[in-house]
Design an enzyme around this catalytic site. Sequence first.
Site, PDB file in Angstrom:
ATOM      1  N   GLY B  18      34.321 108.338 -26.092  1.00  0.00           N
ATOM      2  CA  GLY B  18      35.451 108.256 -25.190  1.00  0.00           C
ATOM      3  C   GLY B  18      36.595 108.980 -25.879  1.00  0.00           C
ATOM      4  O   GLY B  18      36.507 109.259 -27.056  1.00  0.00           O
ATOM      5  N   CYS B  19      37.680 109.324 -25.190  1.00  0.00           N
ATOM      6  CA  CYS B  19      38.649 110.186 -25.855  1.00  0.00           C
ATOM      7  C   CYS B  19      40.006 110.270 -25.171  1.00  0.00           C
ATOM      8  O   CYS B  19      40.185 109.809 -24.066  1.00  0.00           O
ATOM      9  CB  CYS B  19      38.118 111.609 -25.915  1.00  0.00           C
ATOM     10  SG  CYS B  19      36.577 111.754 -26.779  1.00  0.00           S
ATOM     11  N   ALA B  20      40.935 110.925 -25.883  1.00  0.00           N
ATOM     12  CA  ALA B  20      42.229 111.327 -25.343  1.00  0.00           C
ATOM     13  C   ALA B  20      42.299 112.842 -25.374  1.00  0.00           C
ATOM     14  O   ALA B  20      41.873 113.453 -26.353  1.00  0.00           O
ATOM     15  CB  ALA B  20      43.345 110.755 -26.209  1.00  0.00           C
TER      16      ALA B  20
END
Lengths: 506, 379
Positions: B18-20
């Site tokens: 998951g990430c920004a």
Amino acid sequence: MALKTYESEFKIVRDDSKCIACQVCVRQCANNAHIYDAEDEKVYADDSKCVNCHRCVSMCPTKALHIEHTPLQFMGTANWTSSAIRNVIKQADTGGVVLTAMGCDKKYPNYWDRILLNASQVTNPSIDPLREPMELKTIIGKKPDKLEFENKGGKVSLKTHLTPQLELSTPIMFSAMSYGSISLNAHKSLARAAFEYGIYWNTGEGGLHKDLKKYKDRTIVQVASGRFGVNSEYLNTSAAVEIKIGQGAKPGIGGHLPGEKVPEEISVTRMIPAGTDALSPAPHHDIYSIEDLKQLVYAIKEATRYTKPVFVKIAAVHNVSSIASGVVRAGADAVVIDGLLGGTGAAPAVMRDNVGIPIELAIAVVDARFRDEGIRNQASIIAAGGFRNSADVIKAIALGADAVYLGTAALVALGCHVCQKCYTGKCNWGIATQDPYLTKRLNPNIGSGRLMNLLRGWSIEIKEMLGGMGINAIESLRGNREHLRGIDLHDKERELLGIKAAGETW
Amino acid sequence: MFRFEKKANPFYEKDVSGCAVSAIMNTKGRRFSSEGIVKSIANQRDRSNGLGGGFAAYGIYPQFAELYALHIMYQNQASAHKTEQYLDDYFQVEHKEVIPHRHDTVISHHPFLRRYFVKPYPVGEKTPDRIFERLSEDELVIKNVMRINTGFDGAFVFSCGKNMGVFKGVGYPEDLAVFFKLEEYSAYIWIAHGRFPTNSAVWWGGAHPFSLLDWAVVHNGEISSYGINKRFLENFGYNCTLFTDTEVIAYIFDLLVRRHDLSFEMASKVMAPPFWDEIEKMPDEEKELYTTLRATYGGALLNGPFSVIAGFKNGIIALNDRVKLRPLVAARKDDFAYVASEEAAIRIVQSELDRVWSPAGGEPVIVMLEEPAAVPTAP
């Protein structure tokens, strides 16, 4: 010599307390296994004639009937099984070939049952097909290497146009089964279901009956080594043309429809005299090499003015990947691979049970070979042979098939109980017979409805499985072996299938 | 530790994360400092877990604008030595140096980091003995980068574009910005990523952005079509080497836009196509177009949840999966374009915005330089 003890494979058990001697079983059994004795006012059984097709059991109004494997068995050993002994005695009696029908029934490893599917958890949301779009539409045919566009005054339009393609609402089609091997009512059921559901059915090698021409746009016409019923009109009354080189149930040999099964209607459709044997040679006698196949592919394309994709069907044999590669280079728009378990209306048991390789391995090696050679886009891969349920289908697609062909499963939907006696022409379910008394038992309206039910049920299941994997278009699963894991497989088998072992992570 | 020893095996691997994401671009090609992008990505710290972060910056090497800037990480000196010999054989190396970094930050362990400004030998007497001919300079660079990344143990090229570079590693992105001295660069496009991998196999090369030539891609999501995207690309000679699904996005952009000459709009319609139901309702010509596009490039459809930002020398493109399963917000203010996972990551940089919107699933946000020529090519 009184050697025979094999006549009765099955035992007909009649519950006299239930039997009302109505004689339904007598009328239903084309094998004459039930006999009515008017004097006794009782029905008796001749066990030796029973093929265990369950027609009488299904039709008996009082549920008085039951069929068992006969308790009288050969002593047998692990090696000398009952069927091995029975076949030797039969052949010593007759000097003939042991005939059989349907798909291989030997216990080879079934790879579908050793492949497990993936599902999403946390990191990737699964998709609910009841709430979100879930796309199964499949397009079969040659695809270009790249697309080119034109910009006309700010409006982008295609410069590259696709060659003719087939559009399927679900990645399933009905496999080639000829008129002759199965009844016209069976053909009508298949054609109607394909037409209504938006898939395709295949005539097989016996030509196209005139009543079925209206299903043209959903019909694949087959050209096999006997060239039965093949003429210019036939080729053009189709959505696609399939050249049959081989069949999974009997790779390397031809076919034989006995004259008794060639009545008027079949004679007209096949363009042969009534009552004569219809012989399909083992090879096409104008194809002795790959360059000859190319000529036939292009002869058919010319005859159809390049308006139809041309498929080539081969049996899955040891060199299947290089053969398939050659087939693509010969111009085929799709290569059909028929595996070890593929069915037939009649074949020598020794061929059916011993020749070929499993379809699972064949799909995997052909898809990998095409990608290695950079030709995967040039032809679709259609897999055939022994698909029993939607899980088999989705695994085939994940291994690399574009679509699958159903033969046996479609017949089972029409009533077939897989008794493997198609070659006798006495199918009590009205499928593998031309006897009008039997064929009228199959109502094409009901038959096509049942086939559509099957397609619908499998499609729903495929959507559920896709959604579980977090995928909403079938093309994202095609060849996507990341979603498969092998269980109880040797390393070499997994390597060929291109899948990791269960428990291995990404 | 850096997982260099593990080269691509016959089976595919990918990292789930998951990430920004965040990007800032000046549409006039004016270069600006890293301050904004670092603030923006730091403001999304909750979306990453310290196991990967990185930045791509465009316009940072005007003095070498015509040369390919190879950023390479090495596991040890031996792999550096071997790779440098290889580079000397295939490229004119105009300049080489250590990628500047600090020694006193929270980053306590890192690979050797070097950069080389190179160009392929022109065809002529000095053409090295080679097995491929008629390749453009770009193709030559790709081939050699793929060869190093698949065949050279302990060496990994993580950036190879012109006048751009990638800075990435294991850590929070804002810490890596300090480590790489990003305040010393100015760029007209900044792209950043903070990573939240869900497995422990973290390594420096696996952080985002992924880059090939002047493509740099950051991505939040998990590509459930990865297995086929990767095999589809192999049909066109791309070898995926990074054990991650994000690299396929960079390669798909390269294939569709650079090699097949598709527009960005068309490429985004390949990756996130309209549904068949929608195509059914289109006028005939459009219907044929989208049917053909899906039929031909089905293997490049990106399935599963994603929001992705791709940079290239003339702009950025941001795209969501077609059912929008991951967040993405875009905004404009004068000459500046912003894209990020969250609006807060934009507002912290620029509180007054002309326009803020949440692009629909499958609707690309494409921001191009107003005048590509405005990009400074010399100091």
